[in-house]
Design an enzyme around this catalytic site. Structure first.
Site, PDB file in Angstrom:
ATOM      1  N   SER A 166       0.861  -1.182   0.000  1.00 45.26           N
ATOM      2  CA  SER A 166       0.000   0.000   0.000  1.00 45.26           C
ATOM      3  C   SER A 166       0.903   1.240   0.000  1.00 45.26           C
ATOM      4  O   SER A 166       2.058   1.166   0.416  1.00 45.26           O
ATOM      5  CB  SER A 166      -0.940  -0.012   1.218  1.00 45.26           C
ATOM      6  OG  SER A 166      -0.195   0.081   2.403  1.00 45.26           O
ATOM      7  N   GLY A 181       1.158   4.130   1.738  1.00 50.77           N
ATOM      8  CA  GLY A 181       1.724   4.590   3.015  1.00 50.77           C
ATOM      9  C   GLY A 181       2.732   3.603   3.581  1.00 50.77           C
ATOM     10  O   GLY A 181       3.774   3.993   4.115  1.00 50.77           O
ATOM     11  N   CYS A 182       2.442   2.326   3.452  1.00 50.93           N
ATOM     12  CA  CYS A 182       3.341   1.293   3.982  1.00 50.93           C
ATOM     13  C   CYS A 182       4.630   1.228   3.177  1.00 50.93           C
ATOM     14  O   CYS A 182       5.712   1.002   3.724  1.00 50.93           O
ATOM     15  CB  CYS A 182       2.635  -0.059   3.996  1.00 50.93           C
ATOM     16  SG  CYS A 182       1.159  -0.042   5.044  1.00 50.93           S
ATOM     17  N   THR A 183       4.527   1.450   1.882  1.00 50.95           N
ATOM     18  CA  THR A 183       5.710   1.494   1.021  1.00 50.95           C
ATOM     19  C   THR A 183       6.583   2.684   1.404  1.00 50.95           C
ATOM     20  O   THR A 183       7.802   2.560   1.546  1.00 50.95           O
ATOM     21  CB  THR A 183       5.290   1.591  -0.468  1.00 50.95           C
ATOM     22  OG1 THR A 183       4.529   0.419  -0.790  1.00 50.95           O
ATOM     23  CG2 THR A 183       6.489   1.710  -1.378  1.00 50.95           C
ATOM     24  N   ALA A 208       8.268   1.972   4.819  1.00 59.88           N
ATOM     25  CA  ALA A 208       9.335   0.979   4.677  1.00 59.88           C
ATOM     26  C   ALA A 208      10.565   1.607   4.008  1.00 59.88           C
ATOM     27  O   ALA A 208      11.707   1.341   4.424  1.00 59.88           O
ATOM     28  CB  ALA A 208       8.836  -0.212   3.863  1.00 59.88           C
TER      29      ALA A 208
END
Length: 193
Positions: free
Chosen positions: A83, A85-87, A90
């Site tokens: 997703s 935001g998660c990318t 990370a």
């Protein structure tokens, strides 16, 4: 007649003032409840031992809290592999990862996705740190960060900073994906002094 009109204006102004006052009071109460909820969440975990866990990473390697005794542990939970935001989050940890290592810290990403999903996500981004698959929600439930979204569940975007003795020293209940990694790194440096 003039007295009645003046009384009517005074009455309207008084009602308007009361209405504005009540609105501001409700806003202040709502604002206070948001902050007190965040503070309560922070106090709930800080000073407590981090829960023991044993989870697999994207390469099917097992990780447990006990193997990191003597190191800082950044346990960052995120909702979903791939997703936006998660990318972004990370990638922020990836860029700063060498500095985390220099600060005697390990970074562990955690979501409810499975090993295979983590493997694809990690390879796509070239992540140098483990992504733990908490698909049985063991650790997420212990820390109370599972969010129900209709028929599916995800981990809330929250992080825990664990000191080298295994004690939670900070709970980040509100995370900005662009600045979170730098904030955690700064906190490790601050707590290490």
């Amino acid at each position: 007649m003039q007295n009645i009109m003046n009384a009517s204006k005074i009455c309207k102004i008084t009602l308007l003032c009361i209405s504005v006052s009540l609105s501001l009071t409700q806003f202040a109460f709502a604002e206070n409840s948001i902050f007190s909820k965040s503070e309560t969440s922070q106090k709930q975990w800080v000073g407590k031992s981090a829960p023991a866990f044993k989870l697999q990473d994207q390469n099917s390697k097992w990780h447990s809290l006990s193997q990191y005794k003597g190191q800082w542990v950044v346990l960052y939970f995120y909702p979903k592999d791939n997703s936006p935001g998660c990318t972004q989050e990370a990638n922020q940890f990836k860029v700063l990862y060498p500095q985390f290592l220099k600060s005697n810290a390990v970074v562990l990403g955690v979501s409810l996705d499975d090993v295979k999903s983590h493997q694809k996500f990690s390879e796509k981004l070239g992540l140098p740190f483990p992504l733990l698959a908490d698909y049985k929600q063991q650790l997420s439930n212990q820390l109370g960060i599972v969010r129900n979204l209709g028929i599916t569940q995800i981990a809330k975007r929250e992080s825990f900073l664990i000191d080298p003795q295994g004690t939670i020293v900070y709970h980040y209940s509100s995370v900005n994906t662009q600045t979170h990694a730098a904030q955690v790194l700064a906190d490790i440096r601050k707590f290490s002094q």
